[in-house]
Motif scaffolding. Structure first.
Motif, short mmCIF file in Angstrom:
data_model
loop_
_atom_site.label_atom_id
_atom_site.label_comp_id
_atom_site.label_asym_id
_atom_site.label_seq_id
_atom_site.Cartn_x
_atom_site.Cartn_y
_atom_site.Cartn_z
N GLY A 121 1.73 11.86 -15.27
CA GLY A 121 1.94 10.43 -15.46
C GLY A 121 1.93 9.61 -14.18
N VAL A 122 1.68 10.24 -13.04
CA VAL A 122 1.71 9.54 -11.77
C VAL A 122 0.29 9.17 -11.35
N SER A 123 0.04 7.89 -11.19
CA SER A 123 -1.28 7.40 -10.84
C SER A 123 -1.54 7.48 -9.35
N HIS A 124 -2.73 7.93 -8.99
CA HIS A 124 -3.15 7.94 -7.59
C HIS A 124 -3.22 6.51 -7.06
N TRP A 125 -3.55 5.57 -7.93
CA TRP A 125 -3.64 4.16 -7.52
C TRP A 125 -2.27 3.57 -7.19
N LEU A 126 -1.22 4.11 -7.78
CA LEU A 126 0.13 3.66 -7.43
C LEU A 126 0.39 3.96 -5.96
N PHE A 127 0.02 5.15 -5.52
CA PHE A 127 0.19 5.51 -4.11
C PHE A 127 -0.63 4.60 -3.22
N ILE A 128 -1.89 4.39 -3.55
CA ILE A 128 -2.76 3.56 -2.73
C ILE A 128 -2.19 2.15 -2.60
N GLY A 129 -1.78 1.58 -3.71
CA GLY A 129 -1.20 0.23 -3.70
C GLY A 129 0.09 0.16 -2.92
N GLN A 130 0.99 1.10 -3.16
CA GLN A 130 2.29 1.09 -2.47
C GLN A 130 2.10 1.30 -0.97
N ALA A 131 1.27 2.25 -0.59
CA ALA A 131 1.05 2.54 0.83
C ALA A 131 0.39 1.35 1.53
N SER B 287 2.88 -1.47 1.84
CA SER B 287 3.91 -1.13 2.82
C SER B 287 3.41 -1.28 4.25
N VAL B 288 2.19 -0.83 4.52
CA VAL B 288 1.62 -0.97 5.86
C VAL B 288 1.54 -2.45 6.24
N LEU B 289 1.03 -3.26 5.33
CA LEU B 289 0.91 -4.70 5.61
C LEU B 289 2.28 -5.36 5.79
N PHE B 290 3.25 -4.96 4.97
CA PHE B 290 4.60 -5.50 5.12
C PHE B 290 5.25 -5.07 6.43
N VAL B 291 4.97 -3.85 6.89
CA VAL B 291 5.51 -3.42 8.18
C VAL B 291 4.95 -4.29 9.30
N VAL B 292 3.64 -4.50 9.28
CA VAL B 292 3.01 -5.34 10.31
C VAL B 292 3.60 -6.75 10.26
N TYR B 293 3.69 -7.31 9.07
CA TYR B 293 4.24 -8.65 8.89
C TYR B 293 5.68 -8.73 9.39
N SER B 294 6.49 -7.73 9.05
CA SER B 294 7.90 -7.72 9.45
C SER B 294 8.06 -7.60 10.95
N VAL B 295 7.20 -6.79 11.58
CA VAL B 295 7.24 -6.67 13.05
C VAL B 295 6.88 -8.00 13.69
N LEU B 296 5.84 -8.64 13.17
CA LEU B 296 5.42 -9.94 13.73
C LEU B 296 6.53 -10.98 13.60
N LEU B 297 7.30 -10.90 12.53
CA LEU B 297 8.43 -11.83 12.34
C LEU B 297 9.68 -11.36 13.10
N LEU C 259 6.99 3.19 3.00
CA LEU C 259 5.74 3.89 3.26
C LEU C 259 5.96 5.40 3.26
N LEU C 260 7.05 5.85 3.85
CA LEU C 260 7.35 7.28 3.85
C LEU C 260 7.60 7.81 2.43
N THR C 261 8.28 7.01 1.59
CA THR C 261 8.50 7.46 0.22
C THR C 261 7.18 7.52 -0.56
N ALA C 262 6.26 6.60 -0.28
CA ALA C 262 4.95 6.63 -0.93
C ALA C 262 4.19 7.90 -0.54
N ILE C 263 4.25 8.23 0.74
CA ILE C 263 3.58 9.45 1.22
C ILE C 263 4.22 10.69 0.62
N ALA C 264 5.54 10.73 0.59
CA ALA C 264 6.24 11.88 0.00
C ALA C 264 5.92 12.02 -1.48
#
Length: 97
Positions: free
Chosen positions: A32-42, A45-55, A68-73
């Motif tokens: 029941g786990v979609s590969h696209w869920l991982f792609i979207g979450q990862a 998360s990467v974009l939010f990390v960049v955005y958060s660092v910039l802010l 991001l680590l939970t998505a990878i796990a």
């Protein structure tokens, strides 16, 4: 005080995701786990990390890095379960032959 609200929200969110990963790791099924869920979450998360660092917002930088680590796990566990399900010997089963 305001940061405490953010850190509390972060802890709650991460606790629920970690609990999901634990549940997923104990389950023999990964269908029941979609590969696209991982792609979207990862990706998000990467974009939010960049955005958060910039802010320079460390609550969101840490939270999104952990997300991001939970998505990878979660992706690793899903792939591991699917591979193990395809190979009965890996699950302690027997193979004919």
């Amino acid at each position: 005080m305001i940061d405490l609200i953010g850190w509390t929200a972060s802890a709650i969110l991460l606790a629920t995701l970690i609990r999901q990963i634990i549940t997923q790791s104990r389950s023999a099924q990964a269908n029941g786990v979609s590969h696209w869920l991982f792609i979207g979450q990862a990706s998000a998360s990467v974009l939010f990390v960049v955005y958060s660092v910039l802010l320079e917002n460390w609550v969101f930088t840490v939270t999104n890095s952990c997300l991001l680590l939970t998505a990878i796990a979660g992706q690793w566990l899903t792939r591991h379960r699917r591979t193990a399900g395809a190979d009965p010997a890996r699950e302690g089963g027997t193979t004919a032959g």
